[in-house]
Design an enzyme around this catalytic site. Sequence first.
Site, PDB file in Angstrom:
ATOM      1  N   LEU A  36       0.943  -1.297   0.070  1.00  0.00           N
ATOM      2  CA  LEU A  36       0.005  -0.120  -0.056  1.00  0.00           C
ATOM      3  C   LEU A  36       0.727   1.278  -0.042  1.00  0.00           C
ATOM      4  O   LEU A  36       0.419   2.254  -0.248  1.00  0.00           O
ATOM      5  CB  LEU A  36      -1.041  -0.060   1.361  1.00  0.00           C
ATOM      6  CG  LEU A  36      -1.640  -1.117   1.336  1.00  0.00           C
ATOM      7  CD1 LEU A  36      -3.045  -1.222   2.447  1.00  0.00           C
ATOM      8  CD2 LEU A  36      -2.478  -1.452   0.091  1.00  0.00           C
ATOM      9  N   GLN A  37       2.043   1.206   0.083  1.00  0.00           N
ATOM     10  CA  GLN A  37       3.065   2.227   0.183  1.00  0.00           C
ATOM     11  C   GLN A  37       3.275   2.887  -1.344  1.00  0.00           C
ATOM     12  O   GLN A  37       3.471   3.933  -1.426  1.00  0.00           O
ATOM     13  CB  GLN A  37       4.395   1.905   0.615  1.00  0.00           C
ATOM     14  CG  GLN A  37       5.546   2.955   0.622  1.00  0.00           C
ATOM     15  CD  GLN A  37       6.566   2.288  -0.802  1.00  0.00           C
ATOM     16  OE1 GLN A  37       6.090   1.199  -1.368  1.00  0.00           O
ATOM     17  NE2 GLN A  37       7.542   2.735  -0.900  1.00  0.00           N
ATOM     18  N   LYS A  40      -4.994  -9.855  -6.057  1.00  0.00           N
ATOM     19  CA  LYS A  40      -5.016  -8.433  -6.486  1.00  0.00           C
ATOM     20  C   LYS A  40      -5.879  -8.316  -7.638  1.00  0.00           C
ATOM     21  O   LYS A  40      -6.509  -7.084  -7.980  1.00  0.00           O
ATOM     22  CB  LYS A  40      -3.710  -8.204  -7.073  1.00  0.00           C
ATOM     23  CG  LYS A  40      -2.610  -7.831  -5.909  1.00  0.00           C
ATOM     24  CD  LYS A  40      -1.239  -7.473  -6.366  1.00  0.00           C
ATOM     25  CE  LYS A  40      -0.294  -7.337  -4.874  1.00  0.00           C
ATOM     26  NZ  LYS A  40       1.260  -6.971  -5.473  1.00  0.00           N
ATOM     27  N   ASN A  57      10.458  -8.740 -12.131  1.00  0.00           N
ATOM     28  CA  ASN A  57      11.394  -9.989 -12.196  1.00  0.00           C
ATOM     29  C   ASN A  57      12.048 -10.104 -13.556  1.00  0.00           C
ATOM     30  O   ASN A  57      11.218 -10.127 -14.740  1.00  0.00           O
ATOM     31  CB  ASN A  57      11.153 -11.126 -11.321  1.00  0.00           C
ATOM     32  CG  ASN A  57       9.699 -11.879 -12.047  1.00  0.00           C
ATOM     33  OD1 ASN A  57      10.035 -12.696 -13.041  1.00  0.00           O
ATOM     34  ND2 ASN A  57       8.414 -11.374 -11.669  1.00  0.00           N
ATOM     35  N   CYS A  65      12.663  -4.892  -6.266  1.00  0.00           N
ATOM     36  CA  CYS A  65      12.152  -3.818  -5.423  1.00  0.00           C
ATOM     37  C   CYS A  65      12.064  -4.203  -3.885  1.00  0.00           C
ATOM     38  O   CYS A  65      12.007  -3.436  -2.879  1.00  0.00           O
ATOM     39  CB  CYS A  65      10.826  -3.342  -6.079  1.00  0.00           C
ATOM     40  SG  CYS A  65      11.372  -2.316  -7.501  1.00  0.00           S
ATOM     41  N   CYS A  84      18.605 -13.452   3.779  1.00  0.00           N
ATOM     42  CA  CYS A  84      18.003 -12.200   3.776  1.00  0.00           C
ATOM     43  C   CYS A  84      16.483 -12.121   3.526  1.00  0.00           C
ATOM     44  O   CYS A  84      15.732 -13.040   4.250  1.00  0.00           O
ATOM     45  CB  CYS A  84      18.649 -11.220   2.617  1.00  0.00           C
ATOM     46  SG  CYS A  84      18.271 -12.451   1.030  1.00  0.00           S
TER      47      CYS A  84
END
Length: 404
Positions: free
Chosen positions: A94-95, A109, A154, A215, A361
């Site tokens: 949502l950012q 979505k 990607n 991202c 990570c």
Amino acid sequence: MDKTPLGTNSKASPKHNSTESTAAELFSKEELARYNRHIIIPEFGKEGQTRLKKSKVLVVGSGGLGSPMLLYLAAAGVGTIGIIDFDKVEDSNLQRQVLFGTEDIGIPKVDAAKRRLKAINPFINIEVYHQKLTSENALELISKYDVVADGTDNFPTRYLVNDASVLAGKTNVYASIFQFEGQVSVFNLLKDGKRGPNYRDLYPSPPPAGLVPSCAEGGVLGVLPGIIGSLQALEVIKVITGVGDTLSGQLYTFDAFSFQSKTFKIKSKDSNPLNGTKPTLTKLIDYEQFCNHGQVEEKIKEIDVDELYALLANKESFQLIDVREQHEFDLVNINGDHIPLEDISENADKIKKDRKVVIHCKMGGRSAKAIRELESKYGFNNLFNLKGGIDAYLRKYDSNFDQA
């Protein structure tokens, strides 16, 4: 000005009276009022709006780029919009993904997108595909549409979209974003009987696995997808209507940090494996394998989340290292030693050599890079990458998982 619609070289523009008649039959009074600001533009007019109404656009991905692009394509009156996306809305989307709201979290979505777009414009048709674009379904799906708009993040899907578009003879409106930077181009546009450059003329092969983070791993300034996705929508509209000059044969780049933009020329290459002088690709390939081809990825030992869970549950003697940034570690962690990727080399002495070491990570890219660096510089042979990263681990073993 080239007014070639849908990336073709046909200029069968109807006479003014015919266009007026066609528009009157095609549009309701409500639609004519809605699109009035388009129609009163002399270069656009009812003819441009008619071409939008009759067009079919497939948007691959409804995330950062897809969100603003879909909003503007729907508002502009593109007659049929296809959306393919296998993901669900997450809080961290949502950012930047302005197509969605808090109430959409957990919903596919494509379903949330369809609901929002129909609320914006009830006069258009929305086709949704809650699935992943693959080499098995790409050609059949892309062939149904006039234009493809690539909003993916990607390399396997990016090459798949490009190759399927070329093989299907469709124009591919491309964009990508990362941190503060974005780029836009129009690939495989048919003009004067000849196809323009495509993605493989710009990037014949993908970069080494893990070298360019996504991202999700490297971040992106939230407003940047809005800027670049809107430019992508602009290029789609120009391709469909033939109004203005497109970015075919050009790569537009934008740096939000310095507010600098540049446009580079792209030329078709004889070596292009799809449509060069000696093409070697006549069908779609395994793009996951292609985008890892020739890398040292196979030399890196891995463990999956079940194996890590067993190590933790059995309290085995091993070292767990988290190479994410400090803010990511503070948000959520699984009690590993925290050594950010950029500091990994100078902290090599803190990494054990007498036991198994699991490095992780967010999704696996940065940890793989850390392992390569440690193995090449310091001769480690006991390092294991956590496949899928902390995201995969928490998704399976933490019922409260939202987004690491």
